[in-house]
Design a protein around this motif. Structure first.
Motif, mmCIF file in Angstrom:
data_model
loop_
_atom_site.group_PDB
_atom_site.id
_atom_site.type_symbol
_atom_site.label_atom_id
_atom_site.label_comp_id
_atom_site.label_asym_id
_atom_site.label_seq_id
_atom_site.Cartn_x
_atom_site.Cartn_y
_atom_site.Cartn_z
ATOM 1 N N SER A 154 0.841 -1.214 0.000
ATOM 2 C CA SER A 154 0.000 0.000 0.000
ATOM 3 C C SER A 154 0.871 1.258 0.000
ATOM 4 O O SER A 154 0.581 2.242 0.705
ATOM 5 N N PRO B 31 -19.615 11.007 6.436
ATOM 6 C CA PRO B 31 -18.630 10.025 5.954
ATOM 7 C C PRO B 31 -17.966 10.417 4.638
ATOM 8 O O PRO B 31 -16.906 9.888 4.308
ATOM 9 N N GLU B 168 -6.038 6.902 7.462
ATOM 10 C CA GLU B 168 -7.395 6.718 7.996
ATOM 11 C C GLU B 168 -8.391 7.586 7.223
ATOM 12 O O GLU B 168 -9.537 7.168 6.982
ATOM 13 N N VAL B 171 -9.126 5.681 4.037
ATOM 14 C CA VAL B 171 -9.925 4.479 4.317
ATOM 15 C C VAL B 171 -11.381 4.877 4.589
ATOM 16 O O VAL B 171 -12.321 4.256 4.080
ATOM 17 N N ARG B 172 -11.551 5.948 5.333
ATOM 18 C CA ARG B 172 -12.904 6.392 5.684
ATOM 19 C C ARG B 172 -13.678 6.839 4.447
ATOM 20 O O ARG B 172 -14.851 6.495 4.271
ATOM 21 N N ARG B 174 -13.111 5.965 1.275
ATOM 22 C CA ARG B 174 -13.406 4.813 0.413
ATOM 23 C C ARG B 174 -14.537 3.983 1.002
ATOM 24 O O ARG B 174 -15.397 3.479 0.270
ATOM 25 N N ARG B 175 -14.553 3.856 2.312
ATOM 26 C CA ARG B 175 -15.664 3.139 2.950
ATOM 27 C C ARG B 175 -16.974 3.871 2.683
ATOM 28 O O ARG B 175 -17.998 3.254 2.366
ATOM 29 N N GLY B 176 -16.940 5.188 2.782
ATOM 30 C CA GLY B 176 -18.140 5.984 2.513
ATOM 31 C C GLY B 176 -18.629 5.846 1.083
ATOM 32 O O GLY B 176 -19.820 5.954 0.804
ATOM 33 N N GLY B 178 -18.286 3.124 -0.553
ATOM 34 C CA GLY B 178 -18.627 1.718 -0.772
ATOM 35 C C GLY B 178 -17.527 0.917 -1.426
ATOM 36 O O GLY B 178 -17.787 -0.129 -2.034
ATOM 37 N N ILE B 179 -16.286 1.392 -1.301
ATOM 38 C CA ILE B 179 -15.146 0.687 -1.888
ATOM 39 C C ILE B 179 -14.461 -0.122 -0.794
ATOM 40 O O ILE B 179 -14.097 0.417 0.258
ATOM 41 N N SER B 180 -14.251 -1.403 -1.059
ATOM 42 C CA SER B 180 -13.636 -2.290 -0.073
ATOM 43 C C SER B 180 -12.171 -1.916 0.123
ATOM 44 O O SER B 180 -11.516 -1.421 -0.796
ATOM 45 N N PRO B 181 -11.624 -2.195 1.319
ATOM 46 C CA PRO B 181 -10.187 -1.969 1.510
ATOM 47 C C PRO B 181 -9.381 -2.785 0.506
ATOM 48 O O PRO B 181 -9.799 -3.896 0.141
#
Lengths: 167, 182
Positions: A154, B31, B168, B171-172, B174-176, B178-181
């Protein structure tokens, strides 16, 4: 050594699943740039400067795309803050294809040595970017290798090409 | 102005940088808020352009200052060339580097003219809060790309800088989205 084939490189980039290329053309990458523009699978964006391009690529990746960045070593020097802020710091796995301006001349012993030549790999090491050299078609596997490293860590990773691309 | 935007905003991504990163959290906790501070000087709208290209179904709003724009003026040309319909850049014009103490920037630079000359078709200047409130629904819904210059005066003290980890934030967002880690 006379560089890698642009057509084979584009086919590889497509096979690796890259969706977008952010590229500021230079003399050594012109054949590659032209071949990319003909690819139906890849969107090509040419921003005005390399730092801008790295930020654009970061946005593409955050939005779910898989971008690939092409820039000259001089552009990498310009783009340091964007690489730090949009790649290394936030853990965005950008793959950089870096043109090594000055390499052919230095290898042939031509004088004067381009001042961009000696700083290229030291700069990449200073940024702690894993990297490999691409000098001919025999080395094309390093693109997939570095793509895997970027995704696995990453973090950004780089492939440095010394002799440009043949059509 | 930020309160007006926060009240009207629904599911748009809102990217902030510099002074706006201190003020926007006072009026919004969403988000899809993204704090771009320290991601790259002057590059918030470049990042926003990439995000808007990647997510054409999602409006992307960028709040950046005039000082930041001057650090990457070429961005206007790139926006003019590639800017998608879902990109809205709100340029907060205060003629200073406010976050670093209010040092003045070029007093005569015409950001509307620069944006138009760069090839962005939908460029406007909104002079007051009432006009912004009236125009905001169309700014958020009508296709762009749009570049809007908003003269602003900060009338409240800035809160201290207290930002989250860069990774972070990504990540937040992308989560918002709807994209997976990875």
């Amino acid at each position: 050594m006379n560089g890698a084939s642009a057509a084979r490189t584009v086919a590889l980039i497509e096979d690796l699943g890259f969706t977008d290329v952010v590229s500021i053309p230079d003399g050594e990458s012109r054949h590659l740039h032209r071949a990319l523009l003909e690819s139906p699978e890849i969107e090509v964006y040419s921003p005005t400067r390399e730092g801008e391009g790295i930020a654009l690529a970061a946005g593409l990746w955050v939005g779910g795309r898989k971008p690939f960045i092409i820039l000259q070593n001089t552009g990498l020097m310009e783009a340091g803050d964007a690489l730090r802020g949009c790649g290394i710091g936030p853990s965005i796995p950008l793959l950089l294809l870096v043109g090594w301006r000055g390499y052919p001349g230095a290898m042939s012993g031509a004088l004067p040595v381009d001042s961009a030549f000696p700083y290229t790999e030291p700069l990449i090491r200073a940024w702690e970017l894993p990297h490999r050299r691409l000098m001919s078609d025999d080395d094309l596997g390093v693109i997939g290798e570095m793509a895997a490293v970027a995704e696995g860590t990453s973090k950004p990773a780089a492939v440095v090409y010394g002799y440009g691309f043949t059509p | 102005m930020l309160r007006v935007l926060a009240a009207r905003r629904t599911d748009e991504v809102v990217i902030t940088t510099m002074t706006a990163t201190l003020q926007w959290p006072l009026v919004s906790s969403h988000p899809l808020d993204f704090d771009f501070l320290a991601f790259g000087m002057g590059h918030a709208s470049d990042f926003g352009l990439g995000l808007a290209l990647a997510r054409p179904e999602r409006k992307v709003v960028v709040l950046k200052g005039d000082g930041g724009l001057l650090m990457s003026l070429g961005s206007l040309v790139t926006m003019g060339r590639y800017g998608p319909p879902n990109l809205l850049v709100l340029l907060l014009e205060n003629r200073s580097y406010e976050m670093t103490g209010g040092q003045p920037i070029a007093p005569k630079a015409d950001f509307v003219a620069l944006a138009r000359a760069a090839g962005i078709d939908k460029v406007e200047r909104i002079e007051d809060l009432g006009a912004f409130e009236r125009e905001l629904p169309s700014l958020l819904t009508e296709p762009g790309p749009r570049f809007v210059v908003l003269p602003v005066i900060n009338s409240e003290p800035l809160p201290p800088v207290a930002h989250t980890d860069h990774t972070e934030r990504v990540v937040r967002l992308r989560r918002g989205l709807g994209i997976s880690p990875p």
